[in-house]
Design a protein around this motif. Structure first.
Motif, short mmCIF file in Angstrom:
data_model
loop_
_atom_site.label_atom_id
_atom_site.label_comp_id
_atom_site.label_asym_id
_atom_site.label_seq_id
_atom_site.Cartn_x
_atom_site.Cartn_y
_atom_site.Cartn_z
N VAL A 62 1.03 -1.04 -0.10
CA VAL A 62 -0.05 -0.08 -0.01
C VAL A 62 0.75 1.28 0.02
CG1 VAL A 62 -1.83 -1.14 1.21
CG2 VAL A 62 -0.15 0.08 2.52
N SER A 63 0.21 2.47 -0.27
CA SER A 63 1.03 3.72 -0.12
C SER A 63 1.40 4.16 1.31
CB SER A 63 0.16 4.68 -0.87
OG SER A 63 -0.94 5.17 -0.10
N VAL A 64 2.29 4.98 1.31
CA VAL A 64 2.53 5.55 2.86
C VAL A 64 1.40 6.31 3.39
CG1 VAL A 64 3.97 7.08 4.18
CG2 VAL A 64 4.92 5.37 2.31
N PRO A 65 0.69 7.17 2.78
CA PRO A 65 -0.56 7.56 3.43
C PRO A 65 -1.46 6.69 3.80
CG PRO A 65 0.12 8.95 1.45
CD PRO A 65 0.92 7.57 1.74
N THR A 66 -1.74 5.39 3.02
CA THR A 66 -2.58 4.55 3.47
C THR A 66 -2.32 3.72 4.67
OG1 THR A 66 -3.59 4.26 1.08
CG2 THR A 66 -3.98 2.44 2.61
N LEU A 67 -1.07 3.48 4.60
CA LEU A 67 -0.46 2.82 6.07
C LEU A 67 -0.59 3.66 7.11
CD1 LEU A 67 0.91 0.39 7.18
CD2 LEU A 67 3.19 1.11 6.55
#
Length: 384
Positions: free
Chosen positions: A358-363
């Protein structure tokens, strides 16, 4: 009010008095108060009273741990110390017992009636009020080498009350302008400079105290302490030099002893005491549980266990991201297979996002949501 060697003249005395008064009612109910009618039994009654009151004071809990003075003494410690003074100064107990016997002669065994508690508590309060002044007077002498009596301590306290009352009158300007004028001894049409000068007992002028006492009958409805029929303070009216010297001593010592009032340890004392009480409670619970073949959980154990179970349901990268946020990249609790990041610690947030796909913002969003759930499941402890 503070003076060298004294411990019972500050704000906490009221709480000490209440603790001793309430505890004494419990202790005296466990004693044979009919013994006050026989002087030969007064000493034995004192032993019974101290033995009964001591555990009551010890069991007072948080109420006893309230600050009792500016030196760090708790209300409970001050009350216990004063109780221990009674056997060393039996004259105060004998006066108390004699007073009870005198009341018995007037109205019989009043202590057996529920309505008698008020009179009994008043007698207890009077005993400890005189005892505390004598104890402080003796400690003042030990600290300064100067003679001091309980009556002198009482005079110090009256003057401390007087200058603070004058301070309140000054603070009420302009609504208190007539009384301010009476205290200053001159007309006041504008804000007097004296209102700003009165910052401590040492800055209070003795003539203000005399005029304040004189003004009370006019502005307060009853004579001031220097103008009553009592002879206790009558001589002070004509001794402004002595009033000034006593006020200066009060002010100078309060300034000298105030340098530790903001010490951090005073603010931490209550939290530390609460922690010790919790530890004692857990120890007692553990002992009882051990007898029943059980294990006593720590406070909030169930809530923490449930929170950890909820966290275990998250994907591994999310759990690691939570730990990275809360504990940092390195912690002794991390298993070895987690330590794949820089310096043998947890992976960075970017590496964890790649592992999770996943992307960093999602994590970051999933991590924060997991932390919020954890916080909601574990209630904060008292005082946190």
């Amino acid at each position: 009010m503070r003076l060298p060697g004294t411990r019972y003249q500050e704000h906490g005395w009221e709480e000490v008095r209440k603790l001793l008064g309430a505890g004494s009612l419990v202790a005296l109910r466990a004693c044979d108060l009919d013994a006050v009618l026989q002087p030969s039994r007064h000493a034995a009654l004192l032993d019974d009273y101290t033995d009964a009151l001591a555990p009551v004071l010890h069991a007072a809990g948080r109420a006893a741990r309230m600050p009792g003075n500016g030196y760090g003494d708790s209300v409970g410690a001050l009350a216990m110390a004063l109780l221990c003074e009674l056997p060393a100064r039996p004259a105060f107990w004998l006066a108390f017992a004699t007073g009870l016997a005198g009341e018995h002669a007037k109205q019989g065994p009043f202590w057996r009636a529920a309505a008698g508690d008020a009179l009994l508590r008043k007698k207890v309060n009077d005993m400890y009020a005189t005892l505390r002044d004598q104890v402080d007077a003796d400690n003042y002498q030990a600290a300064t080498g100067q003679p001091c009596s309980a009556n002198r301590i009482y005079t110090y306290r009256m003057l401390d009350m007087a200058w603070r009352a004058i301070e309140q009158v000054f603070a009420g300007w302009p609504g208190t302008a007539p009384q301010v004028a009476a205290i200053l001894g001159r007309p006041v049409d504008a804000l007097p400079i004296e209102l700003r000068q009165l910052t401590s007992a040492a800055r209070c002028r003795p003539e203000w105290v005399i005029r304040w006492s004189e003004s009370l009958e006019r502005f307060g409805g009853s004579p001031g302490p220097l103008h009553t029929r009592s002879k206790r303070f009558a001589s002070l009216r004509n001794q402004p030099e002595q009033i000034g010297a006593l006020l200066a001593e009060i002010g100078d010592y309060e300034a000298l002893s105030a340098n530790g009032d903001g010490a951090a340890w005073l603010h931490d004392a209550q939290a530390a005491s609460d922690w010790l009480e919790d530890l004692d409670r857990i120890g007692a619970d553990s002992a009882r549980a051990a007898g029943a073949g059980e294990v006593c959980p720590a406070p909030r154990y169930e809530a923490v266990t449930a929170a950890l179970a909820a966290l275990a349901a998250e994907a591994l990268p999310v759990r690691q991201a939570v730990c990275l946020k809360l504990l940092g990249p390195s912690d002794d609790s991390y298993p070895d297979d987690w330590r794949t990041g820089p310096g043998g610690g947890l992976p960075t947030l970017e590496q964890l996002a790649a592992l999770a796909g996943v992307s960093v913002p999602t994590l970051r969003k999933r991590r924060n949501a997991a932390i919020d759930r954890l916080v909601g499941m574990v209630p904060a402890g008292q005082g946190e």
